[in-house]
Design a protein around this motif. Structure first.
Motif, PDB file in Angstrom:
ATOM      1  N   HIS A  74      74.942  56.979  45.899  1.00 27.47           N
ATOM      2  CA  HIS A  74      74.598  56.912  47.323  1.00 27.47           C
ATOM      3  C   HIS A  74      73.317  56.118  47.589  1.00 27.47           C
ATOM      4  CE1 HIS A  74      77.562  59.824  49.003  1.00 27.47           C
ATOM      5  NE2 HIS A  74      77.574  60.263  47.755  1.00 27.47           N
ATOM      6  N   GLY A  75      72.664  55.618  46.555  1.00 27.86           N
ATOM      7  CA  GLY A  75      71.455  54.833  46.747  1.00 27.86           C
ATOM      8  C   GLY A  75      70.282  55.635  47.280  1.00 27.86           C
ATOM      9  N   VAL A  76      70.054  56.815  46.693  1.00 30.36           N
ATOM     10  CA  VAL A  76      68.980  57.714  47.133  1.00 30.36           C
ATOM     11  C   VAL A  76      67.892  57.768  46.065  1.00 30.36           C
ATOM     12  CG1 VAL A  76      68.400  60.079  47.786  1.00 30.36           C
ATOM     13  CG2 VAL A  76      70.596  59.098  48.492  1.00 30.36           C
ATOM     14  N   TRP A  77      66.639  57.606  46.477  1.00 30.43           N
ATOM     15  CA  TRP A  77      65.534  57.842  45.554  1.00 30.43           C
ATOM     16  C   TRP A  77      65.451  59.334  45.228  1.00 30.43           C
ATOM     17  CZ3 TRP A  77      63.495  53.721  43.427  1.00 30.43           C
ATOM     18  CH2 TRP A  77      63.369  52.528  44.130  1.00 30.43           C
ATOM     19  N   VAL A  78      65.169  59.653  43.969  1.00 29.78           N
ATOM     20  CA  VAL A  78      64.965  61.045  43.556  1.00 29.78           C
ATOM     21  C   VAL A  78      63.538  61.195  43.048  1.00 29.78           C
ATOM     22  CG1 VAL A  78      65.689  62.925  42.041  1.00 29.78           C
ATOM     23  CG2 VAL A  78      67.388  61.294  42.908  1.00 29.78           C
ATOM     24  N   VAL A  79      62.795  62.097  43.672  1.00 33.37           N
ATOM     25  CA  VAL A  79      61.447  62.423  43.201  1.00 33.37           C
ATOM     26  C   VAL A  79      61.559  63.686  42.360  1.00 33.37           C
ATOM     27  CG1 VAL A  79      59.105  63.053  43.848  1.00 33.37           C
ATOM     28  CG2 VAL A  79      60.359  61.347  45.196  1.00 33.37           C
ATOM     29  N   GLU A  80      61.323  63.532  41.055  1.00 32.37           N
ATOM     30  CA  GLU A  80      61.380  64.647  40.103  1.00 32.37           C
ATOM     31  C   GLU A  80      59.949  65.105  39.833  1.00 32.37           C
ATOM     32  OE1 GLU A  80      63.268  65.689  35.708  1.00 32.37           O
ATOM     33  OE2 GLU A  80      62.666  63.629  36.130  1.00 32.37           O
ATOM     34  N   ASP A  81      59.553  66.185  40.456  1.00 34.36           N
ATOM     35  CA  ASP A  81      58.199  66.705  40.354  1.00 34.36           C
ATOM     36  C   ASP A  81      58.174  67.723  39.211  1.00 34.36           C
ATOM     37  OD1 ASP A  81      55.570  67.176  40.940  1.00 34.36           O
ATOM     38  OD2 ASP A  81      55.903  67.939  42.962  1.00 34.36           O
ATOM     39  N   ASP A  82      57.375  67.450  38.176  1.00 31.16           N
ATOM     40  CA  ASP A  82      57.438  68.271  36.956  1.00 31.16           C
ATOM     41  C   ASP A  82      56.051  68.725  36.501  1.00 31.16           C
ATOM     42  OD1 ASP A  82      58.674  69.566  34.788  1.00 31.16           O
ATOM     43  OD2 ASP A  82      58.422  67.821  33.499  1.00 31.16           O
ATOM     44  N   PRO A  83      55.335  69.505  37.309  1.00 39.15           N
ATOM     45  CA  PRO A  83      54.023  69.967  36.868  1.00 39.15           C
ATOM     46  C   PRO A  83      54.063  71.121  35.882  1.00 39.15           C
ATOM     47  CG  PRO A  83      54.487  70.808  39.052  1.00 39.15           C
ATOM     48  CD  PRO A  83      55.628  69.902  38.692  1.00 39.15           C
ATOM     49  N   TYR A  84      55.213  71.804  35.783  1.00 36.37           N
ATOM     50  CA  TYR A  84      55.288  73.039  34.988  1.00 36.37           C
ATOM     51  C   TYR A  84      56.111  72.896  33.710  1.00 36.37           C
ATOM     52  CZ  TYR A  84      54.346  74.431  39.801  1.00 36.37           C
ATOM     53  OH  TYR A  84      53.834  74.511  41.068  1.00 36.37           O
ATOM     54  N   PRO A 101      64.612  65.765  31.063  1.00 34.55           N
ATOM     55  CA  PRO A 101      64.295  65.453  32.462  1.00 34.55           C
ATOM     56  C   PRO A 101      65.447  64.734  33.163  1.00 34.55           C
ATOM     57  CG  PRO A 101      62.530  64.742  30.988  1.00 34.55           C
ATOM     58  CD  PRO A 101      63.678  65.122  30.113  1.00 34.55           C
ATOM     59  N   LEU A 102      65.451  64.857  34.472  1.00 35.54           N
ATOM     60  CA  LEU A 102      66.394  64.088  35.282  1.00 35.54           C
ATOM     61  C   LEU A 102      66.239  62.600  35.013  1.00 35.54           C
ATOM     62  CD1 LEU A 102      66.538  65.559  38.902  1.00 35.54           C
ATOM     63  CD2 LEU A 102      68.389  64.343  37.793  1.00 35.54           C
ATOM     64  N   ALA A 103      64.995  62.152  34.844  1.00 37.09           N
ATOM     65  CA  ALA A 103      64.727  60.726  34.691  1.00 37.09           C
ATOM     66  C   ALA A 103      65.340  60.128  33.435  1.00 37.09           C
ATOM     67  CB  ALA A 103      63.221  60.478  34.694  1.00 37.09           C
ATOM     68  N   VAL A 104      65.745  60.957  32.469  1.00 30.90           N
ATOM     69  CA  VAL A 104      66.336  60.437  31.240  1.00 30.90           C
ATOM     70  C   VAL A 104      67.852  60.312  31.335  1.00 30.90           C
ATOM     71  CG1 VAL A 104      66.824  62.549  29.902  1.00 30.90           C
ATOM     72  CG2 VAL A 104      65.900  60.537  28.733  1.00 30.90           C
ATOM     73  N   GLN A 105      68.428  60.814  32.413  1.00 30.17           N
ATOM     74  CA  GLN A 105      69.876  60.721  32.584  1.00 30.17           C
ATOM     75  C   GLN A 105      70.310  59.255  32.690  1.00 30.17           C
ATOM     76  OE1 GLN A 105      72.085  63.214  32.430  1.00 30.17           O
ATOM     77  NE2 GLN A 105      70.379  64.601  32.000  1.00 30.17           N
ATOM     78  N   ASN A 158      66.365  54.787  39.948  1.00 30.45           N
ATOM     79  CA  ASN A 158      65.997  55.452  41.206  1.00 30.45           C
ATOM     80  C   ASN A 158      65.344  56.823  41.057  1.00 30.45           C
ATOM     81  OD1 ASN A 158      68.504  56.468  40.306  1.00 30.45           O
ATOM     82  ND2 ASN A 158      68.992  57.211  42.352  1.00 30.45           N
ATOM     83  N   VAL A 159      65.011  57.276  39.827  1.00 27.68           N
ATOM     84  CA  VAL A 159      64.327  58.563  39.660  1.00 27.68           C
ATOM     85  C   VAL A 159      62.858  58.301  39.342  1.00 27.68           C
ATOM     86  CG1 VAL A 159      64.157  60.691  38.324  1.00 27.68           C
ATOM     87  CG2 VAL A 159      66.403  59.782  38.941  1.00 27.68           C
ATOM     88  N   LEU A 160      61.985  58.904  40.132  1.00 24.85           N
ATOM     89  CA  LEU A 160      60.542  58.779  39.981  1.00 24.85           C
ATOM     90  C   LEU A 160      60.023  60.124  39.481  1.00 24.85           C
ATOM     91  CD1 LEU A 160      61.585  57.526  42.982  1.00 24.85           C
ATOM     92  CD2 LEU A 160      59.404  56.367  42.699  1.00 24.85           C
ATOM     93  N   HIS A 161      59.365  60.122  38.335  1.00 23.92           N
ATOM     94  CA  HIS A 161      58.985  61.344  37.626  1.00 23.92           C
ATOM     95  C   HIS A 161      57.481  61.555  37.765  1.00 23.92           C
ATOM     96  CE1 HIS A 161      59.558  64.374  34.380  1.00 23.92           C
ATOM     97  NE2 HIS A 161      58.324  64.048  34.061  1.00 23.92           N
ATOM     98  N   TRP A 182      50.091  61.693  37.226  1.00 30.41           N
ATOM     99  CA  TRP A 182      50.696  60.379  37.006  1.00 30.41           C
ATOM    100  C   TRP A 182      52.075  60.322  37.645  1.00 30.41           C
ATOM    101  CZ3 TRP A 182      49.651  63.867  33.084  1.00 30.41           C
ATOM    102  CH2 TRP A 182      50.764  64.521  32.531  1.00 30.41           C
ATOM    103  N   ALA A 183      52.488  59.086  37.897  1.00 34.95           N
ATOM    104  CA  ALA A 183      53.843  58.822  38.368  1.00 34.95           C
ATOM    105  C   ALA A 183      54.478  57.817  37.425  1.00 34.95           C
ATOM    106  CB  ALA A 183      53.822  58.271  39.787  1.00 34.95           C
ATOM    107  N   ARG A 184      55.661  58.178  36.918  1.00 28.96           N
ATOM    108  CA  ARG A 184      56.462  57.256  36.094  1.00 28.96           C
ATOM    109  C   ARG A 184      57.470  56.601  37.032  1.00 28.96           C
ATOM    110  NH1 ARG A 184      61.421  57.180  33.592  1.00 28.96           N
ATOM    111  NH2 ARG A 184      61.559  56.325  31.476  1.00 28.96           N
ATOM    112  N   LEU A 185      57.348  55.288  37.206  1.00 26.83           N
ATOM    113  CA  LEU A 185      58.029  54.604  38.297  1.00 26.83           C
ATOM    114  C   LEU A 185      58.994  53.538  37.795  1.00 26.83           C
ATOM    115  CD1 LEU A 185      54.822  54.009  40.445  1.00 26.83           C
ATOM    116  CD2 LEU A 185      56.510  55.832  40.751  1.00 26.83           C
ATOM    117  N   PRO A 186      60.198  53.458  38.369  1.00 31.27           N
ATOM    118  CA  PRO A 186      61.072  52.312  38.112  1.00 31.27           C
ATOM    119  C   PRO A 186      60.384  51.022  38.556  1.00 31.27           C
ATOM    120  CG  PRO A 186      62.275  54.072  39.226  1.00 31.27           C
ATOM    121  CD  PRO A 186      60.827  54.441  39.266  1.00 31.27           C
ATOM    122  N   ARG A 187      60.735  49.940  37.899  1.00 31.74           N
ATOM    123  CA  ARG A 187      60.058  48.662  38.143  1.00 31.74           C
ATOM    124  C   ARG A 187      60.090  48.254  39.621  1.00 31.74           C
ATOM    125  NH1 ARG A 187      58.776  44.868  34.546  1.00 31.74           N
ATOM    126  NH2 ARG A 187      60.070  45.909  32.972  1.00 31.74           N
ATOM    127  N   ALA A 188      61.202  48.491  40.287  1.00 31.95           N
ATOM    128  CA  ALA A 188      61.368  48.005  41.649  1.00 31.95           C
ATOM    129  C   ALA A 188      60.382  48.616  42.634  1.00 31.95           C
ATOM    130  CB  ALA A 188      62.803  48.257  42.122  1.00 31.95           C
TER     131      ALA A 188
END
Length: 393
Positions: free
Chosen positions: A197-207, A219-223, A229-232, A248-254
């Motif tokens: 669906h072209g949706v950004w996913v913010v995966e917030d993982d402080p815990y 993590p979701l970001a490793v799927q 489109n997943v920002l960790h 920190w934010a782990r961000l896709p290049r785009a």
């Protein structure tokens, strides 16, 4: 005389009851389960003091007090990237932006990804400060139904189809406020849906590193479907100390250039000396051993709270049994409004956060959030006993 006006969006953003209740942490006769506060006696004060000494010694000292690159200290980014990679999320230093706590990362993503009127899908209930950030940006919130295993993929798909959100926000590991963990199967399906669906996913993982039982979930970001489109997001607050204000934010290049520009507009850069000290600390410290000690203490405190709830709460109450993190989520029986009940609990010397604040839509007013990390087991038992006495009264 006419007074200048404020941004009207602020009128729709409620003050955080968590922050309002933090004043109680210093009141001796109130046992507060309200704030998600790490236990201060577990902070590695000596190790951090030595790290700051090294950061402010020798030829590098003046450099560490100067302006620096927006993206963050290269050494710190390399050390964080190595740690994320070892934890199962392959990461390059250039994937990372260092932020002033993961809360700033969330604010920067809100700036970079959202326009007024955009829709953000959030698990119900969800992290209060994220709801504040999205609302302040002028976004509309769409709740996603969940159960004990996290957000329901079929509910995610329905919201994607009917509301067409720009962003899906999730705390997949030991969620704030519920303590729930999103299963591996659901992570894979949600990643596929977001890509479709072209949706950004913010995966917030402080815990994520605070796991007490069960096996870690990737993590979701490793799927496979998540690469674009997943920002960790991650933080030192729960494994180091929140006063460092480093995340920190782990961000896709785009998306990286837009988020870097947003940070330049916000604060130019995160504190150079704090980043340098954090790099010194990570290079010299067995952080895994430190985290293991924190996990052992918090596991005992979680167990103490779950045991105390069994004895203190009225018949018909339910609560989550988190595998990690800092919170349990309580649902009381009958027509109880926990916001109205809070003053009575405070008079008994115990504080919690009413559940209504964590909902994007219609709240479940019989719910409340308890944090179990701040106090020792005996203090937890006494606080939950006070809560039970207040409910019986």
């Amino acid at each position: 005389m006419t007074a200048p006006s404020l941004n009207p969006r602020l009128s729709g953003v409620r003050s955080s009851p968590v922050r309002d209740l933090l004043a109680l942490t210093g009141v001796e006769d109130v046992i507060s389960f309200a704030g998600g506060l790490p236990a201060p006696e577990l902070f590695d004060v000596d190790g951090l003091r030595a790290a700051y000494d090294r950061a402010l010694s020798g030829p590098a000292a003046r450099r560490n007090l100067q302006y620096a690159a927006t993206e963050g200290d290269p050494r710190l980014r390399s050390l964080v990237a190595d740690r994320l990679t070892r934890r199962g999320l392959p990461t390059d230093p250039d994937d990372l932006l260092v932020t002033t706590g993961s809360q700033q990362a969330l604010t920067l993503l809100t700036t970079a990804l959202l326009s007024p009127g955009d829709v953000v899908a959030v698990e119900e209930p969800s992290y209060l400060a994220a709801l504040q950030s999205f609302t302040l940006a002028g976004a509309e919130l769409a709740g996603v139904a969940s159960d004990d295993d996290g957000a329901l993929p079929e509910a995610v798909e329905e919201v994607f189809r009917t509301r067409r959100p720009a962003v899906l926000y999730l705390v997949p590991n030991f969620a704030n406020p519920t303590g729930r963990t999103l299963t591996l199967e659901r992570r894979a399906r949600i990643a596929e849906l977001a890509a479709e669906h072209g949706v950004w996913v913010v995966e917030d993982d402080p815990y994520g590193e605070l796991r007490y039982t069960g096996a870690p979930v990737p993590p979701l970001a490793v799927q496979p479907a998540a690469a674009q489109n997943v920002l960790h997001l991650g933080s030192f607050s729960k494994i180091g100390a929140p006063g460092l204000r480093l995340g920190w934010a782990r961000l896709p290049r785009a998306v990286r250039p837009a988020v870097v520009v947003a940070k330049q507009a916000a604060d130019l850069q995160t504190s150079t000396v704090d980043q340098a000290a954090a790099a010194e600390y990570l290079a010299a410290t067995d952080l895994d051993a430190h985290v293991a000690g924190v996990v052992a203490a918090y596991s005992e405190r979680r167990d103490a709270m779950l045991t105390a709830l069994e004895a203190a709460l009225p018949v018909g109450s339910t609560w989550s049994r988190p595998d990690g993190g800092m919170f349990t989520w309580v649902d009381l029986p009958g027509p109880v409004d926990t916001a109205e009940f809070l003053p009575a609990a405070l008079r008994r010397g115990v504080a919690f956060v009413p559940g209504e604040a964590f909902f994007a839509g219609e709240p479940d007013r019989s719910t409340l959030r308890l944090s179990f990390t701040t106090h020792a087991p005996d203090r937890i038992a006494e606080g939950v006993s006070r809560l039970g006495r207040a409910l019986r009264a």
